[in-house]
Scaffold this active site. Structure first.
Site, PDB file in Angstrom:
ATOM      1  CD  GLN A 230      14.094   5.516  -4.177  1.00 24.76           C
ATOM      2  OE1 GLN A 230      13.058   5.427  -4.826  1.00 24.76           O
ATOM      3  NE2 GLN A 230      15.249   5.892  -4.734  1.00 24.76           N
TER       4      GLN A 230
ATOM      5  NE  ARG B 185       8.755   6.278   1.069  1.00 28.41           N
ATOM      6  CZ  ARG B 185       7.802   6.224   2.005  1.00 28.41           C
ATOM      7  NH1 ARG B 185       7.526   5.065   2.589  1.00 28.41           N
ATOM      8  NH2 ARG B 185       7.157   7.292   2.375  1.00 28.41           N
TER       9      ARG B 185
ATOM     10  CB  ALA C 109       9.578  -0.981  -9.354  1.00 27.15           C
ATOM     11  CG  HIS C 110      11.391   3.476  -7.601  1.00 35.39           C
ATOM     12  ND1 HIS C 110      12.523   4.116  -7.165  1.00 35.39           N
ATOM     13  CD2 HIS C 110      11.747   2.819  -8.728  1.00 35.39           C
ATOM     14  CE1 HIS C 110      13.500   3.863  -8.007  1.00 35.39           C
ATOM     15  NE2 HIS C 110      13.066   3.093  -8.951  1.00 35.39           N
ATOM     16  CG  ASN C 111       9.075   6.791  -9.300  1.00 35.89           C
ATOM     17  OD1 ASN C 111       8.701   7.555  -8.432  1.00 35.89           O
ATOM     18  ND2 ASN C 111      10.329   6.458  -9.455  1.00 35.89           N
TER      19      ASN C 111
END
Lengths: 356, 356, 356
Positions: free
Chosen positions: B206, B226, B247-249
């Site tokens: 990530q 991230r 969560a990511h994104n």
């Protein structure tokens, strides 16, 4: 721990059968217990889920068992201690065992800790490495402030309380006696309060505090917000599990159980002996009566009377909720039946699809 | 705080009734307010849930009240200040009060803090005991990095932002101006991404980051992952409560409210002014339109249009969801009725049990 | 990172189309990728959600694409590398990229760390600022114990494992090799166990431990409780997301996925390759079979067989649960129909209101 079966029997006031000199050095659940381990049987012989012979034959060096199991375990080779309440007796031995296993850290302030000049530190207090205690904070006699903990200005920690590593208690909060705060707990973070001022959220300062009474335990990474004005209160003897959220101005009574990942929104009040099960959520400004039980994952949006037991997203009485769950599984069948009835009775009404 | 009723009236631009010289030293909810406290009434007289006489008789030294309450409170002995928006006026006093109660920690780097040579520290920054700031990190003017915080390599913290104790912001993240991160917050942990390679889960690195814009507040023990590649973004003015998972994104717009224990899965995008209530969960790769409101405990599995208000495990429109909840309670009755109808119309069809 | 398209093609064993000398310095999702970025296409041309022309025209300096996309991308100006599994190939490049971006912290113990005399520290270990490692703890070769971490007495951390900042692992726990614990993780907090002794909750000492096997990853602010007696076990290769609660005595098999904010209550056992989705909750003393999938927000109250896929507050099989969800939306219509039928058939029976 190193105790003989005889010493254990004396400690818990039980009736010993078998060798008194058997040496016990550990504790284990019965299926895994070896000849040097103590184990216990919770239920009487009649309720054995395994056979009495299997139980009697386990290698456990010593077994605490209910008096009613006597005849079933009479032939056991290893020691048995018969008591009224085996779980409680076992816990009594555990307490002694644990004191040896985890002796309290020694009194004293670690040289790397940062303790403000104006803080008052009681007798026998342990303050671990890298802990920070701000000015005007008071740490009661015998309390343990572990590594990496933060105790804010003017906060009081009661005698005998233990903060495990990396706990944060912000300014002007009060923790009673013999409280246990597990790692990562946060006490006194700002409540979530905003005013919508022309579309953006303007923070309402949260100038209240948190009062945690005596004998409270709070699980890892749980967070208790400070009140907007006066105090968020956790009553004596209440036990809070991991990752629980307690919002500002919440008031929780005595001896409540708040299980993991439950959340209680702002200004809600719980009576005494309330159980909030895992992942349940209670809305803001709601009152929950004494002895009420909110089952797992349940959502509560309005007041709940004393002794009520509720389940489901809208907190229905348990019996009704469970009946509805059974009926839901038969919903496809019900739709089929109604479609048939409709065809017979109202053929003109509905060629449309009732049952997708 | 030590202000007279007259000074408070001048601060909030209100109309004073009663003694201007009354000295106020605290703030409290009306029922608990003493003669030295300021309290407020949110709603006009017509909406009093308590009687006007009871309200007028409270000992509070000073009361901020809506203009419409004037006639009802005319006879009050203590001071009253009439304003258009009492809650907002009260918050204005609170802000002043809080600045005195919790003055910003003094500028300077505590000797026990570990600040890398390559870090850039702005004017007036406070870095508390045992905080760690890695190389290439930038701390903007007037920011507060409290005890035990970690700021990773290359991370930028905007001017005026405050990290409460034990906050972790990993490498290369960006926090805007005037952000508030409560204790235990984690920013920049790895997103949850794996490739299944012959049955085991192989980590997808990530390498993205987190961008938190200005005026964002994040509650205790919340975690913002991230991005896998580019950035997880929290928009200006968004307020996040305790124990929230981002969560990511994920991309969150401006002025959203994400209430305690809500979770937003990977790559989901929220518009502006969205409200995600407590314990709600939003699936991955979903888009939520501006001004949508996701009620408590609701699950969202597909896109949600602007302004929608939804409830329940599958996120139904609120009106329908609430109607279904009412009907569910009558399900046992419905099954009984259908059974009767079936007996009459299809007696051959079904001696079987429709209603367990 | 600085690699040419040719070097990347060689690394991942792909077939290069276009300029081999194109220099790549970053990674990005395709829509955001610039001329110096590597991007990838997961699905073959046939499954493009965007047009092939749009994809071919993106400025990305290099594109990893599935072999099936060849004809569609033949005219692309920039480099394309064709492989069988683009996501896996891309992850391979990411791993190399990440090693340069985030080189492991240097071996050595920071002078501010507090490492007890009796701790055993392996070769190449990094112990960051303000970390604490208690006596008898063992840190395996190459492990990273970041700033502010706490490793309790007698705890073993396996070779190559990484604890991000502010992680707490209490006494006598075991973490395997190559584990990753994100910031704020707590391992070894007391299980939630009490005896009700005349109305108050008496703590049952939790003298067990936590065993985390190899290649386990645990997300930010998750908490894993120690067993009452023996061990809470997380099996090899299991990946746990943020804010997850694992209670005492839980046993989790190999390669399970436990998604954010899920909770698993005491003594529950999971097989291998189980997926517990976000905000799901599993009751205590339940067994979940291999390969079972518990969908988001689902509640599980009894055993679940291998390979089952379940959804909803009471964990119904997915197909049934989804059918019920569809039927629930038509419940108002069903009540109306039944009311009509009842009027026709049982007019005497019921003038009362069936459909509120």
């Amino acid at each position: 721990m190193k105790m003989t079966a005889g010493e254990i029997a004396a400690l818990i006031g039980g009736e010993l059968q078998g060798p008194a000199e058997a040496v016990i050095t550990g504790v284990m659940p019965l299926p895994a217990a070896a000849a040097t381990d103590l184990a216990y049987l919770e239920k009487a012989a009649a309720a054995f889920s395994s056979s009495a012979a299997w139980i009697a034959g386990r290698p456990a060096g010593c077994l605490i068992a209910p008096q009613e199991a006597k005849s079933a375990l009479a032939a056991r080779a290893g020691s048995v201690i018969y008591v009224k309440n085996p779980k409680q007796a076992f816990a009594q031995v555990l307490s002694k065992f644990e004191k040896e296993l985890n002796p309290l850290p020694k009194a004293g302030v670690h040289p790397s800790a940062v303790v403000a000049a104006g803080a008052r530190i009681g007798a026998g207090v342990h303050i671990g490495p890298h802990a920070v205690v701000e000015t005007l904070a008071e740490i009661g006699a015998g309390a343990v402030i572990s590594a990496g903990c933060y105790v804010g200005e003017g906060t009081r920690i009661g005698a005998g309380s233990r903060l495990y590593p990396n706990v944060t208690v912000r300014e002007r909060c009060v923790i009673g006696k013999n409280a246990i705060l597990h790692p990562g707990v946060v006490v006194g973070s700002d409540g979530y309060g905003y005013l919508n001022v022309s579309g953006s959220h303007s923070k309402i300062p949260q100038v209240g505090r948190v009062i945690i009474e005596d004998d409270v335990e709070i699980g890892a990474n749980s967070a208790i917000d400070r009140a907007a004005l006066d105090a968020t209160v956790i009553g004596t003897g209440t036990k809070i599990d991991n990752l629980v959220h307690i919002a500002h101005n919440v008031r929780i009574g005595h001896n409540c159980l708040i299980i993991a990942q439950a959340g209680i929104a702002g200004s809600t009040a719980l009576g005494n002996n309330v159980i909030i099960s895992g992942q349940a959520g209670i809305s803001d400004h709601v009152t929950i009566g004494d002895n009420a039980i909110v089952l797992a994952k349940t959502g509560i949006m309005s007041d709940l009377g004393a002794g009520q037991i509720v389940f489901g997203n809208t907190g229905r009485p348990r019996a009704l909720a469970m009946k509805i769950e059974v009926l839901l599984s038969k919903l496809p069948e019900l739709y089929a039946t109604v479609r048939k009835l409709k065809k017979l009775l109202l053929p003109a009404d509905a060629p449309e699809n009732d049952n997708k």
